[in-house]
Motif scaffolding. Structure first.
Motif, PDB file in Angstrom:
ATOM      1  N   UNK A 198       8.145 -13.276   2.822  1.00  0.00           N
ATOM      2  CA  UNK A 198       8.420 -11.837   2.824  1.00  0.00           C
ATOM      3  C   UNK A 198       9.043 -11.373   1.508  1.00  0.00           C
ATOM      4  N   UNK A 199       9.661 -12.284   0.772  1.00  0.00           N
ATOM      5  CA  UNK A 199      10.210 -11.928  -0.536  1.00  0.00           C
ATOM      6  C   UNK A 199       9.117 -11.540  -1.529  1.00  0.00           C
ATOM      7  N   UNK A 200       7.872 -11.936  -1.245  1.00  0.00           N
ATOM      8  CA  UNK A 200       6.744 -11.621  -2.126  1.00  0.00           C
ATOM      9  C   UNK A 200       6.054 -10.313  -1.752  1.00  0.00           C
ATOM     10  N   UNK A 201       6.545  -9.644  -0.733  1.00  0.00           N
ATOM     11  CA  UNK A 201       5.905  -8.417  -0.263  1.00  0.00           C
ATOM     12  C   UNK A 201       6.120  -7.293  -1.278  1.00  0.00           C
ATOM     13  N   UNK A 202       5.004  -6.718  -1.744  1.00  0.00           N
ATOM     14  CA  UNK A 202       5.075  -5.639  -2.731  1.00  0.00           C
ATOM     15  C   UNK A 202       3.738  -4.926  -2.771  1.00  0.00           C
ATOM     16  N   UNK A 203       3.738  -3.740  -3.351  1.00  0.00           N
ATOM     17  CA  UNK A 203       2.499  -2.995  -3.547  1.00  0.00           C
ATOM     18  C   UNK A 203       2.670  -2.081  -4.747  1.00  0.00           C
ATOM     19  N   UNK A 204       1.613  -1.953  -5.536  1.00  0.00           N
ATOM     20  CA  UNK A 204       1.653  -1.033  -6.673  1.00  0.00           C
ATOM     21  C   UNK A 204       0.486  -0.051  -6.634  1.00  0.00           C
ATOM     22  N   UNK A 205      -0.147   0.095  -5.473  1.00  0.00           N
ATOM     23  CA  UNK A 205      -1.270   1.024  -5.320  1.00  0.00           C
ATOM     24  C   UNK A 205      -0.770   2.362  -4.781  1.00  0.00           C
ATOM     25  N   UNK A 206      -0.022   3.061  -5.613  1.00  0.00           N
ATOM     26  CA  UNK A 206       0.608   4.297  -5.152  1.00  0.00           C
ATOM     27  C   UNK A 206      -0.420   5.380  -4.844  1.00  0.00           C
ATOM     28  N   UNK A 207      -1.521   5.407  -5.580  1.00  0.00           N
ATOM     29  CA  UNK A 207      -2.552   6.416  -5.321  1.00  0.00           C
ATOM     30  C   UNK A 207      -3.136   6.243  -3.918  1.00  0.00           C
ATOM     31  N   UNK A 208      -3.306   4.989  -3.489  1.00  0.00           N
ATOM     32  CA  UNK A 208      -3.825   4.741  -2.145  1.00  0.00           C
ATOM     33  C   UNK A 208      -2.816   5.164  -1.083  1.00  0.00           C
ATOM     34  N   UNK A 209      -1.537   4.904  -1.333  1.00  0.00           N
ATOM     35  CA  UNK A 209      -0.504   5.316  -0.382  1.00  0.00           C
ATOM     36  C   UNK A 209      -0.445   6.841  -0.266  1.00  0.00           C
ATOM     37  N   UNK A 210      -0.537   7.520  -1.406  1.00  0.00           N
ATOM     38  CA  UNK A 210      -0.505   8.982  -1.399  1.00  0.00           C
ATOM     39  C   UNK A 210      -1.741   9.536  -0.701  1.00  0.00           C
ATOM     40  N   UNK A 211      -2.886   8.909  -0.933  1.00  0.00           N
ATOM     41  CA  UNK A 211      -4.116   9.345  -0.265  1.00  0.00           C
ATOM     42  C   UNK A 211      -3.981   9.229   1.248  1.00  0.00           C
ATOM     43  N   UNK A 212      -3.364   8.133   1.712  1.00  0.00           N
ATOM     44  CA  UNK A 212      -3.162   7.959   3.152  1.00  0.00           C
ATOM     45  C   UNK A 212      -2.255   9.050   3.717  1.00  0.00           C
ATOM     46  N   UNK A 213      -1.241   9.443   2.954  1.00  0.00           N
ATOM     47  CA  UNK A 213      -0.352  10.522   3.400  1.00  0.00           C
ATOM     48  C   UNK A 213      -1.090  11.859   3.420  1.00  0.00           C
ATOM     49  N   UNK A 214      -1.869  12.126   2.380  1.00  0.00           N
ATOM     50  CA  UNK A 214      -2.599  13.396   2.305  1.00  0.00           C
ATOM     51  C   UNK A 214      -3.653  13.500   3.397  1.00  0.00           C
ATOM     52  N   UNK A 215      -4.179  12.364   3.830  1.00  0.00           N
ATOM     53  CA  UNK A 215      -5.209  12.379   4.857  1.00  0.00           C
ATOM     54  C   UNK A 215      -4.694  12.947   6.180  1.00  0.00           C
ATOM     55  N   UNK A 216      -3.392  12.926   6.370  1.00  0.00           N
ATOM     56  CA  UNK A 216      -2.812  13.446   7.611  1.00  0.00           C
ATOM     57  C   UNK A 216      -3.206  14.902   7.848  1.00  0.00           C
ATOM     58  N   UNK A 217      -3.469  15.649   6.773  1.00  0.00           N
ATOM     59  CA  UNK A 217      -3.790  17.076   6.919  1.00  0.00           C
ATOM     60  C   UNK A 217      -5.210  17.401   6.450  1.00  0.00           C
ATOM     61  N   UNK A 218      -6.032  16.390   6.181  1.00  0.00           N
ATOM     62  CA  UNK A 218      -7.406  16.636   5.733  1.00  0.00           C
ATOM     63  C   UNK A 218      -8.221  17.274   6.858  1.00  0.00           C
ATOM     64  N   UNK A 219      -8.915  18.348   6.538  1.00  0.00           N
ATOM     65  CA  UNK A 219      -9.820  19.000   7.494  1.00  0.00           C
ATOM     66  C   UNK A 219     -11.091  19.431   6.776  1.00  0.00           C
ATOM     67  N   UNK A 220     -12.252  19.197   7.388  1.00  0.00           N
ATOM     68  CA  UNK A 220     -12.441  18.378   8.589  1.00  0.00           C
ATOM     69  C   UNK A 220     -12.361  16.891   8.248  1.00  0.00           C
ATOM     70  N   UNK A 221     -12.212  16.069   9.249  1.00  0.00           N
ATOM     71  CA  UNK A 221     -12.207  14.622   9.041  1.00  0.00           C
ATOM     72  C   UNK A 221     -12.812  13.936  10.256  1.00  0.00           C
ATOM     73  N   UNK A 222     -13.312  12.714  10.033  1.00  0.00           N
ATOM     74  CA  UNK A 222     -13.936  11.990  11.135  1.00  0.00           C
ATOM     75  C   UNK A 222     -13.180  10.712  11.491  1.00  0.00           C
ATOM     76  N   UNK A 223     -12.236  10.297  10.644  1.00  0.00           N
ATOM     77  CA  UNK A 223     -11.497   9.065  10.890  1.00  0.00           C
ATOM     78  C   UNK A 223     -10.041   9.363  11.255  1.00  0.00           C
ATOM     79  N   UNK A 224      -9.421   8.461  11.978  1.00  0.00           N
ATOM     80  CA  UNK A 224      -8.048   8.675  12.424  1.00  0.00           C
ATOM     81  C   UNK A 224      -7.044   8.510  11.281  1.00  0.00           C
ATOM     82  N   UNK A 225      -7.404   7.693  10.292  1.00  0.00           N
ATOM     83  CA  UNK A 225      -6.506   7.509   9.139  1.00  0.00           C
ATOM     84  C   UNK A 225      -7.317   7.572   7.852  1.00  0.00           C
TER      85      UNK A 225
END
Length: 209
Positions: free
Chosen positions: A182-209
């Motif tokens: 668990x000490x090795x747990x990390x991520x540097x894909x911030x654009x993907x994380x932001x995209x996942x957050x923005x998807x919460x309000x995407x309309x129209x959409x066909x996927x849950x996430x």
């Protein structure tokens, strides 16, 4: 028991975790035009595998496999989720995996996040971690290629080219995660994380996430 067949069953599209319903934020970047053809899809998925949520899932799976008690690993997985939809995705798929593994194989698993559930199940069934990790990652990107084929112009052959090209990244990520903690747990894909957050309000959409 044939461990390879068990893994193939767990990680196949037929296993009822509902993976087809989740885009992992990919639907958002397709809508934005960031991912629009095979090359950009391959780059996006390669980054997720090497530096983002794919790598993080592999580390969490390995940590769960090596843990006598998965509670801390599962709590870490939930805390590490970058947004509400990422948490929903790992929580609901993991719960569904646990329910089926308990019903079919009698495994004592309940309410774990998805990579933690797969890691715990593999340990309980004495399935080697070195076999589990690459197949888990392959299933992860296979589902996202399927998402892309439904959400943008991407033919079956190009989708398979993308998957084939990602094989070395899958192997490298799985190999590195096999000795991770668990000490090795990390991520540097911030654009993907932001995209996942923005998807919460995407309309129209066909996927849950």
């Amino acid at each position: 028991m044939n461990h390879a067949l068990t893994l193939m069953q767990w990680l196949s599209p037929a296993f009822p975790v509902g993976a087809f319903a989740y885009s992992h934020g990919l639907e958002q970047v397709i809508a934005d035009g960031t991912v629009s053809e095979a090359r950009s899809l391959q780059d996006w998925l390669s980054a997720l595998l090497a530096h983002g949520s794919g790598r993080a899932d592999a580390v969490l799976l390995a940590a769960a496999y090596q843990a006598d008690d998965t509670a801390q690993v599962d709590a870490t997985a939930r805390a590490f989720a970058a947004g509400a939809e990422r948490l929903q995705e790992t929580d609901l798929q993991g719960a569904a995996f646990c329910d089926t593994a308990r019903a079919v194989w009698g495994l004592d698993l309940t309410g774990l996040t998805y990579p933690v559930a797969v890691g715990a199940a593999a340990r309980a069934m004495d399935i080697p971690l070195t076999d589990t990790l690459p197949l888990y990652l392959h299933a992860f990107v296979s589902n996202l290629v399927s998402v892309a084929q439904r959400a943008m112009p991407l033919g079956q052959t190009d989708g398979q080219r993308v998957l084939s090209a990602l094989a070395p990244v899958i192997d490298a990520t799985a190999h590195a995660a096999s000795t991770a903690t668990l000490d090795d747990l990390a991520s540097s894909c911030f654009a993907a994380d932001i995209a996942a957050m923005r998807h919460e309000t995407l309309q129209p959409r066909i996927f849950r996430t």
